[in-house]
Design a protein around this motif. Structure first.
Motif, PDB file in Angstrom:
ATOM      1  N   PHE A 192      42.390  60.730  62.549  1.00 12.56           N
ATOM      2  CA  PHE A 192      43.087  61.910  62.027  1.00 12.56           C
ATOM      3  C   PHE A 192      44.532  61.553  61.676  1.00 12.56           C
ATOM      4  O   PHE A 192      45.012  61.839  60.569  1.00 12.56           O
ATOM      5  CB  PHE A 192      43.036  63.002  63.087  1.00 12.56           C
ATOM      6  CG  PHE A 192      43.838  64.237  62.777  1.00 12.56           C
ATOM      7  CD1 PHE A 192      43.368  65.188  61.886  1.00 12.56           C
ATOM      8  CD2 PHE A 192      45.060  64.461  63.391  1.00 12.56           C
ATOM      9  CE1 PHE A 192      44.101  66.335  61.604  1.00 12.56           C
ATOM     10  CE2 PHE A 192      45.794  65.599  63.124  1.00 12.56           C
ATOM     11  CZ  PHE A 192      45.324  66.543  62.223  1.00 12.56           C
ATOM     12  N   VAL A 193      45.229  60.905  62.599  1.00 15.27           N
ATOM     13  CA  VAL A 193      46.624  60.536  62.367  1.00 15.27           C
ATOM     14  C   VAL A 193      46.724  59.456  61.293  1.00 15.27           C
ATOM     15  O   VAL A 193      47.600  59.510  60.420  1.00 15.27           O
ATOM     16  CB  VAL A 193      47.280  60.066  63.680  1.00 15.27           C
ATOM     17  CG1 VAL A 193      48.691  59.538  63.432  1.00 15.27           C
ATOM     18  CG2 VAL A 193      47.331  61.213  64.689  1.00 15.27           C
TER      19      VAL A 193
ATOM     20  N   LEU B  19      52.176  54.675  62.721  1.00 12.71           N
ATOM     21  CA  LEU B  19      50.872  54.843  63.357  1.00 12.71           C
ATOM     22  C   LEU B  19      50.860  54.217  64.753  1.00 12.71           C
ATOM     23  O   LEU B  19      50.345  54.816  65.712  1.00 12.71           O
ATOM     24  CB  LEU B  19      49.787  54.214  62.487  1.00 12.71           C
ATOM     25  CG  LEU B  19      48.346  54.302  63.011  1.00 12.71           C
ATOM     26  CD1 LEU B  19      47.944  55.754  63.253  1.00 12.71           C
ATOM     27  CD2 LEU B  19      47.391  53.639  62.022  1.00 12.71           C
ATOM     28  N   SER B  20      51.444  53.044  64.881  1.00 15.46           N
ATOM     29  CA  SER B  20      51.507  52.383  66.184  1.00 15.46           C
ATOM     30  C   SER B  20      52.296  53.210  67.190  1.00 15.46           C
ATOM     31  O   SER B  20      51.930  53.301  68.370  1.00 15.46           O
ATOM     32  CB  SER B  20      52.133  50.998  66.031  1.00 15.46           C
ATOM     33  OG  SER B  20      52.259  50.359  67.280  1.00 15.46           O
ATOM     34  N   SER B  21      53.367  53.837  66.729  1.00 13.14           N
ATOM     35  CA  SER B  21      54.213  54.621  67.635  1.00 13.14           C
ATOM     36  C   SER B  21      53.504  55.877  68.129  1.00 13.14           C
ATOM     37  O   SER B  21      53.934  56.476  69.124  1.00 13.14           O
ATOM     38  CB  SER B  21      55.511  55.012  66.925  1.00 13.14           C
ATOM     39  OG  SER B  21      55.291  56.026  65.953  1.00 13.14           O
ATOM     40  N   MET B  22      52.422  56.279  67.466  1.00 16.33           N
ATOM     41  CA  MET B  22      51.697  57.480  67.851  1.00 16.33           C
ATOM     42  C   MET B  22      50.629  57.212  68.913  1.00 16.33           C
ATOM     43  O   MET B  22      49.980  58.156  69.393  1.00 16.33           O
ATOM     44  CB  MET B  22      51.037  58.100  66.617  1.00 16.33           C
ATOM     45  CG  MET B  22      52.007  58.595  65.550  1.00 16.33           C
ATOM     46  SD  MET B  22      53.045  59.949  66.135  1.00 16.33           S
ATOM     47  CE  MET B  22      51.799  61.190  66.435  1.00 16.33           C
ATOM     48  N   ALA B  23      50.447  55.972  69.295  1.00 12.77           N
ATOM     49  CA  ALA B  23      49.348  55.621  70.208  1.00 12.77           C
ATOM     50  C   ALA B  23      49.431  56.364  71.532  1.00 12.77           C
ATOM     51  O   ALA B  23      48.421  56.863  72.046  1.00 12.77           O
ATOM     52  CB  ALA B  23      49.331  54.112  70.442  1.00 12.77           C
TER      53      ALA B  23
ATOM     54  N   LEU C 241      53.936  64.498  62.654  1.00 15.16           N
ATOM     55  CA  LEU C 241      52.628  64.120  63.184  1.00 15.16           C
ATOM     56  C   LEU C 241      52.506  64.446  64.666  1.00 15.16           C
ATOM     57  O   LEU C 241      51.447  64.887  65.132  1.00 15.16           O
ATOM     58  CB  LEU C 241      52.378  62.628  62.957  1.00 15.16           C
ATOM     59  CG  LEU C 241      52.292  62.170  61.501  1.00 15.16           C
ATOM     60  CD1 LEU C 241      52.117  60.657  61.424  1.00 15.16           C
ATOM     61  CD2 LEU C 241      51.153  62.874  60.778  1.00 15.16           C
ATOM     62  N   THR C 242      53.582  64.243  65.404  1.00 15.49           N
ATOM     63  CA  THR C 242      53.561  64.544  66.836  1.00 15.49           C
ATOM     64  C   THR C 242      53.316  66.020  67.084  1.00 15.49           C
ATOM     65  O   THR C 242      52.525  66.406  67.960  1.00 15.49           O
ATOM     66  CB  THR C 242      54.883  64.113  67.498  1.00 15.49           C
ATOM     67  OG1 THR C 242      55.031  62.695  67.369  1.00 15.49           O
ATOM     68  CG2 THR C 242      54.903  64.475  68.973  1.00 15.49           C
ATOM     69  N   ASP C 243      53.968  66.869  66.306  1.00 17.73           N
ATOM     70  CA  ASP C 243      53.779  68.311  66.472  1.00 17.73           C
ATOM     71  C   ASP C 243      52.336  68.713  66.161  1.00 17.73           C
ATOM     72  O   ASP C 243      51.733  69.509  66.897  1.00 17.73           O
ATOM     73  CB  ASP C 243      54.734  69.079  65.563  1.00 17.73           C
ATOM     74  CG  ASP C 243      56.164  69.071  66.083  1.00 17.73           C
ATOM     75  OD1 ASP C 243      56.363  68.689  67.252  1.00 17.73           O
ATOM     76  OD2 ASP C 243      57.088  69.423  65.319  1.00 17.73           O
TER      77      ASP C 243
END
Length: 214
Positions: free
Chosen positions: A145-146, A168-172, A47-49
């Motif tokens: 999107f994520v 999901l929380s870690s992607m904030a 997801l990060t990429d």
């Protein structure tokens, strides 16, 4: 952000808004089926990429420029460019079908001149027409999107609901940074290097059994 704007953005970008987001995995289904994404850490990396080097970043740039578009002609050019930036047939379907659905529903609920366009362009144009804050619109678009990809992973890996919310929380932080960078980006900054995700979107249609459309 005023409460009315917050509520409208939440409605537009919620899973309940009928754009069909639940039926798309952005190639993630193929990556999971091949064992390339099989745990929360691998999902975070994938997801990060996508978010920082792939379609997420480009979508945010398109949204910001659509918001600032002063004429219908500029929007048409942005829509054409957004179409051209899709690396596969399925990714083109993903953005055009969701964009058309978003425009159709938004026109019906809040009558306005909003033609069918790729999804981020349609959201950016609608946000300007409704005088919603650009920074918040961009960030919430990326969050949706994520969140949709995390939901796909929860349904297919399988990934537990709690683990999904942890991811999901870690992607904030990445969501916020990508949204902020998009506000300053020019169209010359468009591009990406999330090549495995692009390949996944091409290979997805070869799966013998598929849950998702992409």
């Amino acid at each position: 952000m005023k409460r009315a704007a917050l509520l409208k953005l939440t409605q537009w970008l919620s899973p309940g808004y009928p754009v069909g987001a639940f039926s798309y995995s952005h190639g993630l289904e193929w990556a999971i089926s091949q064992g390339e994404v099989s745990n929360p850490a691998q999902l975070c990396n994938w997801l990060t990429d996508i978010l920082t080097h792939g379609a997420g970043r480009n979508d945010a740039i398109f949204l910001a420029h659509a918001y600032r578009a002063d004429t219908p002609a500029i929007l048409v050019e942005l829509a054409e460019l957004a179409v051209a930036f899709n690396p596969s047939k399925e990714r083109l379907l993903e953005t055009t079908a969701q964009g058309a659905a978003f425009a159709k529903v938004t026109r019906a609920v809040w009558p306005a001149d909003l033609p069918d366009m790729p999804y981020p362009v349609a959201v950016g144009a609608a946000a300007r027409q409704h005088e919603l804050p650009l920074a918040d619109t961009t960030a919430l678009y990326l969050h949706a999107f994520v969140a949709n990809l995390v939901s796909a992973a929860v349904r297919f890996m399988p990934l537990g609901q709690t683990d999904g919310q942890t991811v999901l929380s870690s992607m904030a932080g990445n969501i916020d940074q990508t949204a902020e960078a998009a506000l300053e980006a020019t169209l010359d900054d468009l591009g990406g290097c999330a090549l495995r995700a692009d390949m996944a979107s091409m290979l997805h249609e070869t799966l013998p059994t598929r849950i998702f459309r992409t």
